[in-house]
Scaffold this motif. Structure first.
Motif, PDB file in Angstrom:
ATOM      1  N   MET A  55     -36.480   3.048-103.213  1.00 48.81           N
ATOM      2  CA  MET A  55     -36.594   2.097-102.050  1.00 48.81           C
ATOM      3  C   MET A  55     -34.438   2.285-101.632  1.00 48.81           C
ATOM      4  O   MET A  55     -33.655   2.291-102.143  1.00 48.81           O
ATOM      5  CB  MET A  55     -36.488   0.883-101.431  1.00 48.81           C
ATOM      6  CG  MET A  55     -38.250   1.091-102.286  1.00 48.81           C
ATOM      7  SD  MET A  55     -38.590   0.230-102.211  1.00 48.81           S
ATOM      8  CE  MET A  55     -38.462  -1.145-100.931  1.00 48.81           C
ATOM      9  N   GLY A 318     -46.361  -4.559-102.347  1.00 54.15           N
ATOM     10  CA  GLY A 318     -45.397  -5.088-102.609  1.00 54.15           C
ATOM     11  C   GLY A 318     -44.841  -6.452-102.064  1.00 54.15           C
ATOM     12  O   GLY A 318     -45.337  -6.566-100.873  1.00 54.15           O
ATOM     13  N   THR A 323     -48.838  -3.619 -94.846  1.00 55.41           N
ATOM     14  CA  THR A 323     -50.176  -2.634 -94.918  1.00 55.41           C
ATOM     15  C   THR A 323     -51.551  -2.867 -94.950  1.00 55.41           C
ATOM     16  O   THR A 323     -51.999  -2.302 -93.851  1.00 55.41           O
ATOM     17  CB  THR A 323     -49.822  -1.470 -95.776  1.00 55.41           C
ATOM     18  OG1 THR A 323     -48.601  -0.729 -95.563  1.00 55.41           O
ATOM     19  CG2 THR A 323     -51.143  -0.552 -95.969  1.00 55.41           C
ATOM     20  N   SER A 378     -38.752  -5.697-105.017  1.00 57.09           N
ATOM     21  CA  SER A 378     -37.656  -6.996-105.054  1.00 57.09           C
ATOM     22  C   SER A 378     -37.121  -7.114-106.202  1.00 57.09           C
ATOM     23  O   SER A 378     -36.148  -8.005-106.318  1.00 57.09           O
ATOM     24  CB  SER A 378     -39.462  -7.497-104.643  1.00 57.09           C
ATOM     25  OG  SER A 378     -39.476  -7.791-105.505  1.00 57.09           O
TER      26      SER A 378
END
Ligand code: XMP
Length: 504
Positions: A55, A318, A323, A378
């Motif tokens: 990411m 996540g 989504t 995260s």
């Protein structure tokens, strides 16, 4: 057992990590005896089963270096031009503990005044002086605090305009070593010469690295580092997409020395990804390919049959994902990990439990359900090795940005391919952008996570990840489903207020 919880034909619920709790087993070993060795792909083993997500607010070269030193691995994100991503990979491969491979250099024409300004922004005081002020150019000398302080002592008003060429210690008077030397030699030379900085040069006198005494003092050993067994380079992975142009990206990454590519897609069972896996395995048979993401056995089987060396498991779970909300598609993570791991195990293919991990306990559960490693976004965001600058919130908290690769901001930089949105007129967000609090360095944070993980495995009675997963297969690993009240009871409760310090 897990097969009773997830395998029952009547089970119609999806379970996530928090729905489950592991029951304790018998302890006959110390916490330090717990071994965390596991697998990232068929051919890449890790001593720390933690992987940093591809990411753009989590993994570039600094993160990948730190993760590999701590025994995990980093996946460099793909929201970068091909050459930049390849350069990030090369930076990890070139890393040598204790050697500064890109020292800040200055030109001989720079004035002492200009150097003062530079020192105040970078926070260190010694600089190699090279012909053009760049790394890789001819080394002319070294300028340190001692040289510049002396100028001030002589004439504090006028001499700040003096050029560095006049006050530097020229190369002829420096102690240097030739490239190819190792850290032990460098250490030895620094000690004998009592110098603070040691430039490393080619036979032709070009600067290739710098060794600093302060770094050597700090340079602790990293016994768990994820390294190539022969050349000792750190291992690194990089993300790619499924567009035809990504084939050129793979070639550039391979040329830069990448050890594994991770195909970044929210729904991995697509014809585009099948073709990409097959193309990579036929053109670069030694390159490890992590395919995904998948959450069902059927998706997993299709990718394994194309040649995947590992699978990434998780869809819409996540911390930054939307989504499941937007597309109504995905799966609760504990169910996804257990089911895909069970199938993949029959083929000897490791799986990565990707996303939804917010504590060491979640990593314990991911491994207990069959994952080879946990992929975290995260959890690792906000550490000092992630890309981006810290800033302060109004209430004085030190923060960094963390965003989903399906957020509009990230998709505009290229990650829309992850969601098959490249050709779409309207970009539909499948993620959000937010902030996380400063977590300090990976070199303190990963040891906290692994120590927590070891305590969890000790409580369960598993001395190694292999043993944990054999217990899973044999039904000896026992779980209980937790009611909402049980989940409340398992957290801190009943206090007026409390402070939470994670580790010391
Ligand atoms: P955590 O929970 O560790 O999750 O922050 C990181 C993982 O989430 C995936 N990812 C996304 N999924 N929308 C999604 O649905 C997004 O914008 C997004 N960005 C990342 C990815 O698998 C990552 O490793």
């Amino acid at each position: 057992s897990a097969s009773e919880i997830f395998g029952s034909k009547t089970t119609m619920s999806g379970y996530t990590y928090d729905d489950l709790i592991c029951l304790p087993g018998h302890i006959n070993f110390g916490v330090h005896d717990v071994l965390l060795g596991s697998r990232f792909t068929k051919k890449i083993a890790l001593k720390t089963p933690i992987v940093s997500s591809p990411m753009d607010t989590v993994t570039e070269s600094n993160m990948a270096i730190a993760m590999a030193l701590e025994g995990g691995i980093g996946v460099i994100h793909t929201n970068l031009p091909v050459e930049t991503q390849a350069a990030e990979v090369a930076r990890v491969k070139k890393y040598k503990a204790g050697f500064i491979l890109e020292p800040r250099c200055v030109p001989p024409t720079m004035t002492v005044e200009e150097l003062d300004k530079l020192k105040s922004t970078v926070g260190f005081t010694g600089f190699p002086v090279t012909e053009n002020g760049q790394m890789g150019a001819k080394l002319l000398g070294l300028v340190t605090k001692r040289d510049t302080d002396f100028v001030q002592d002589v004439n504090p008003m006028t001499d700040r305009k003096t050029r560095l060429s006049e006050i530097m210690t020229p190369t002829a008077n420096l102690v240097t070593l030739f490239e190819g030397c190792d850290l032990l030699e460098a250490n030895d030379v620094l000690q004998k010469s009592k110098k603070g900085k040691l430039p490393i040069v080619t036979r032709g006198g070009l600067l290739v690295a710098l060794v600093a005494r302060t770094d050597i003092k700090k340079n602790v050993d990293f016994p768990n580092a994820t390294k190539h067994p022969l050349n000792k380079e750190l291992l690194v992975a990089a993300a790619i997409g499924t567009r035809p142009a990504d084939r050129d990206r793979v070639k550039a990454l391979v040329a830069a020395g990448v050890d594994a590519v991770v195909i970044d897609s929210s729904q991995g069972d697509s014809v585009f990804q099948h073709e990409m896996v097959k193309w990579i395995k036929s053109n670069f048979p030694d390159l490890q390919v992590v395919a995904g993401n998948v959450v069902t056995k059927k998706q997993a089987k299709n990718l394994i049959e194309c040649g995947a060396d590992a699978l990434r498991v998780g869809m819409g779970i996540g911390s930054i994902c939307t989504t499941q909300e937007v597309c109504a598609c995905g799966r609760a993570q504990a169910s996804a990990v257990y089911n895909v791991a069970k199938l993949a195990r029959q083929y000897g293919v490791p799986i990565l439990a990707d996303g939804g991990i917010s504590s060491p306990g979640h990593i314990v559960k991911a491994l207990s359900l069959g994952a080879g490693a946990a992929m975290c976004g995260s959890l690792l965001a906000g550490t000092s090795e992630t890309p981006g600058e810290y800033f302060y919130s109004e209430d004085g908290k030190r923060l960094k940005r963390y965003r989903g690769m399906g957020s509009i901001d990230a998709m505009k930089k290229g990650s829309d391919d992850r969601y098959f949105g490249t050709a779409a007129v309207i970009k539909v967000a499948q993620g959000v952008s937010g902030t996380v609090q400063d977590k300090g360095s990976i070199h303190k944070y990963i040891p906290y996570l692994t120590q927590g993980l070891k305590h969890g495995m000790q409580d369960i009675g598993a001395q190694s990840v292999d043993q944990l997963q054999s217990m899973l297969q044999e039904g000896q690993l026992r779980f209980e489903l937790r009611s909402a009240a049980a989940q409340r009871e398992g957290g801190v409760h009943g206090l007026h207020s409390f402070e939470r310090k994670l580790f010391d």
